[in-house]
Design a protein around this motif. Sequence first.
Motif: not given
Length: 278
Positions: A197-199, A225-227, A233-236, A241-242
């Motif tokens: 969980k170290a996103y 993994i990036l997506a 972390v809530g960066q929908t 996009q990724i």
Amino acid sequence: MRVTKLSAIKLTVLLALAVTTSACSMFHKRVNLDALPVDKLYANAHTSLEMADYAAAERAYQRLIARFPSGPYAMQAQLDLAYAQYKDNQPDDAYSSVNRYIKNYPTSNHVDYAYYLRGLINFDRTTGILERWLGRAKSQIRRDQGYNLQAFDDFAELSRRFPDSAYAADARQRMIYLRNIMAQFEVYVAAFYLHNKAYIASADRSQYVIEHYQQAPAVADALAILAHSYAKVGQTALSQQIRSVLALNYPSHPYLKDPGWPHDTSVWLRAVPFSGHN
């Protein structure tokens, strides 16, 4: 008559064994290397090398270099010594010897091979590293990754300095292999961060793979993994996009059908130093 024939057979066998033992004794009799002229000394070393008697070859080459430190025989002996040590599974000694050759004979007609051999020495310390990671000590994993990087740099220098060398094509193929290995290692680390969980760390590591190993197969997993990290972390918007980039370039990737991918990270975690799963 039967006894006489048996005795004759025994005598023949004994004579054959005696001759063989005598021949072996003569063959293994150590030559006085200090008594040989330079050409005979080099021939002695070269014969040992061809017969895969690497220890004997190393002794003869080292004696030649000590007795005749200059000239064409010494130059070739230095390179042959590095090869003998490499074949004798003495990578540290071989690496020192080949570096000495490169330093002393930078304009030699065989210096391109010296660069290639230097790459091979480290490459052979890394071959099969991913398969060998399971059950390998943590410190060894970290050291092997260093050899990957060094071997890549060695082959890159050969390709840059001698692009038309007979060894350049093979060196470039090995560079591709090493690039893929290094990219996969970074993905393993990113998966380890994701699992713990170290996103932000997993996103950074994945981004590094995408930027530095663009043609490696591991890029597909790095994008996933990036997506996944951005979604956590809530960066929908960034995650979508990724995900679109992943779908465009790798439409069959499992993350596209299963947003919880990866589920079984045990194998990946065991490849990561200090993860506690080694």
